[in-house]
Design an enzyme around this catalytic site. Structure first.
Site, PDB file in Angstrom:
ATOM      1  N   HIS A 195       3.946   7.156   5.200  1.00 35.85           N
ATOM      2  CA  HIS A 195       2.774   7.845   5.756  1.00 35.85           C
ATOM      3  C   HIS A 195       2.032   7.056   6.837  1.00 35.85           C
ATOM      4  O   HIS A 195       1.356   7.649   7.673  1.00 35.85           O
ATOM      5  CB  HIS A 195       1.800   8.249   4.639  1.00 35.85           C
ATOM      6  CG  HIS A 195       0.969   7.132   4.092  1.00 35.85           C
ATOM      7  ND1 HIS A 195       1.404   6.315   3.072  1.00 35.85           N
ATOM      8  CD2 HIS A 195      -0.275   6.682   4.420  1.00 35.85           C
ATOM      9  CE1 HIS A 195       0.465   5.427   2.792  1.00 35.85           C
ATOM     10  NE2 HIS A 195      -0.563   5.628   3.593  1.00 35.85           N
ATOM     11  N   ASP A 196       2.146   5.732   6.843  1.00 37.57           N
ATOM     12  CA  ASP A 196       1.444   4.933   7.855  1.00 37.57           C
ATOM     13  C   ASP A 196       2.350   4.467   8.994  1.00 37.57           C
ATOM     14  O   ASP A 196       1.886   3.740   9.882  1.00 37.57           O
ATOM     15  CB  ASP A 196       0.808   3.701   7.200  1.00 37.57           C
ATOM     16  CG  ASP A 196      -0.564   3.979   6.609  1.00 37.57           C
ATOM     17  OD1 ASP A 196      -1.271   4.861   7.147  1.00 37.57           O
ATOM     18  OD2 ASP A 196      -0.928   3.322   5.623  1.00 37.57           O
TER      19      ASP A 196
ATOM     20  N   ASP B  31      -3.246   8.417  -0.872  1.00 35.87           N
ATOM     21  CA  ASP B  31      -3.599   7.359   0.078  1.00 35.87           C
ATOM     22  C   ASP B  31      -5.043   6.929  -0.104  1.00 35.87           C
ATOM     23  O   ASP B  31      -5.356   5.732  -0.228  1.00 35.87           O
ATOM     24  CB  ASP B  31      -3.355   7.885   1.499  1.00 35.87           C
ATOM     25  CG  ASP B  31      -3.774   6.912   2.585  1.00 35.87           C
ATOM     26  OD1 ASP B  31      -3.685   5.687   2.367  1.00 35.87           O
ATOM     27  OD2 ASP B  31      -4.170   7.386   3.673  1.00 35.87           O
TER      28      ASP B  31
ATOM     29  N   GLU C  40       1.250   5.905  12.538  1.00 34.50           N
ATOM     30  CA  GLU C  40      -0.107   5.475  12.891  1.00 34.50           C
ATOM     31  C   GLU C  40      -0.195   3.973  13.145  1.00 34.50           C
ATOM     32  O   GLU C  40      -0.956   3.527  14.010  1.00 34.50           O
ATOM     33  CB  GLU C  40      -1.067   5.866  11.766  1.00 34.50           C
ATOM     34  CG  GLU C  40      -2.528   5.648  12.095  1.00 34.50           C
ATOM     35  CD  GLU C  40      -3.438   6.299  11.059  1.00 34.50           C
ATOM     36  OE1 GLU C  40      -4.319   5.597  10.540  1.00 34.50           O
ATOM     37  OE2 GLU C  40      -3.252   7.494  10.778  1.00 34.50           O
ATOM     38  N   ASP C  41       0.582   3.189  12.410  1.00 29.26           N
ATOM     39  CA  ASP C  41       0.387   1.733  12.437  1.00 29.26           C
ATOM     40  C   ASP C  41       1.565   0.924  12.976  1.00 29.26           C
ATOM     41  O   ASP C  41       1.479  -0.310  13.028  1.00 29.26           O
ATOM     42  CB  ASP C  41       0.067   1.228  11.024  1.00 29.26           C
ATOM     43  CG  ASP C  41      -1.295   1.691  10.542  1.00 29.26           C
ATOM     44  OD1 ASP C  41      -2.136   2.040  11.390  1.00 29.26           O
ATOM     45  OD2 ASP C  41      -1.508   1.719   9.318  1.00 29.26           O
TER      46      ASP C  41
ATOM     47  N   HIS D 256       0.819  -1.220   0.000  1.00 27.86           N
ATOM     48  CA  HIS D 256       0.000   0.000   0.000  1.00 27.86           C
ATOM     49  C   HIS D 256       0.854   1.273   0.000  1.00 27.86           C
ATOM     50  O   HIS D 256       0.665   2.130  -0.878  1.00 27.86           O
ATOM     51  CB  HIS D 256      -0.970   0.001   1.171  1.00 27.86           C
ATOM     52  CG  HIS D 256      -1.624   1.311   1.419  1.00 27.86           C
ATOM     53  ND1 HIS D 256      -2.469   1.916   0.504  1.00 27.86           N
ATOM     54  CD2 HIS D 256      -1.546   2.172   2.473  1.00 27.86           C
ATOM     55  CE1 HIS D 256      -2.882   3.077   0.981  1.00 27.86           C
ATOM     56  NE2 HIS D 256      -2.336   3.252   2.175  1.00 27.86           N
TER      57      HIS D 256
END
Length: 209
Positions: free
Chosen positions: A70-71, A133, A74-75, A46
């Site tokens: 970008h993630d 995204d 957050e992840d 992704h």
């Protein structure tokens, strides 16, 4: 530059600048135990697709680095301080602009805070990353719905109607803050495909039931 094993499985060539390669390897390492909900593929697929979409609209290296990173906050266990140390303040700020605030526990409030941040506080580069995204996520949903139908919603906490609201909200921010972005046309087109194919099919299923 050597590739992380998960990157070796993607259609990546040697065309990336060193800084983008470094970010790609960092992201692949951060996400290496994660998989995509529906495909079961390595999660890095992704961020890689988001990077490719961003590369299609800008040559800016920090924006490209932020796209594949970008993630991470957050992840994964990566922090903004980690990103600042590894990639600098600008990249960390762009990623901050597309990261949900995990101190907000209510999911609807969390999404509202994300949209407020993206609309009023984040740099414009964050909007570019957010559009890419959401475009890839939406494309993935439409493709998976064609394969497995409404069964896929068992894997998500939000129903398709709520998902559509979310994508449209990000689109409207994109129109306001990055009106010339080529990603807007693609995202709007996929939103319509989602509304027609996914919501249309869901509505018919509910009526039949």
């Amino acid at each position: 530059m050597a590739k992380h094993d998960h990157l070796s499985e993607l259609p990546i060539t040697e065309r990336y600048p060193d800084g983008v390669w470094r970010a790609a390897n960092y992201a692949a390492t951060a996400h290496e135990t994660q998989i995509r909900k529906l495909s079961g593929n390595h999660f890095i697929e992704h961020p890689f697709e988001v990077l490719e979409l961003v590369r299609g609209v800008t040559d800016d290296i920090p924006t490209q680095q932020a796209a594949i990173l970008h993630d991470t906050v957050e992840d994964t266990t990566v922090s903004f301080e980690d990103l600042r140390r590894e990639f600098g303040d600008e990249v960390a700020l762009i990623v901050w602009g597309v990261t949900k605030d995990d101190t907000i526990k209510d999911k609807r409030e969390q999404k509202s805070a994300y949209l407020h941040r993206l609309r009023f506080e984040a740099p414009e580069a964050s909007v570019t990353v957010a559009l890419a995204d959401k475009l890839h996520n939406l494309t993935d949903l439409v493709e998976n719905h064609a394969l497995i139908g409404d069964e896929m919603w068992r894997h998500f906490s939000s129903p398709p109607e709520r998902q559509l609201e979310w994508f449209r909200a990000v689109l409207e921010i994109g129109k306001a803050r990055a009106p010339d972005s080529l990603l807007l046309v693609a995202l709007e087109s996929q939103i319509e495909a989602f509304r027609t194919a996914v919501l249309g099919a869901s509505a018919c299923g509910r009526l039949a039931g």
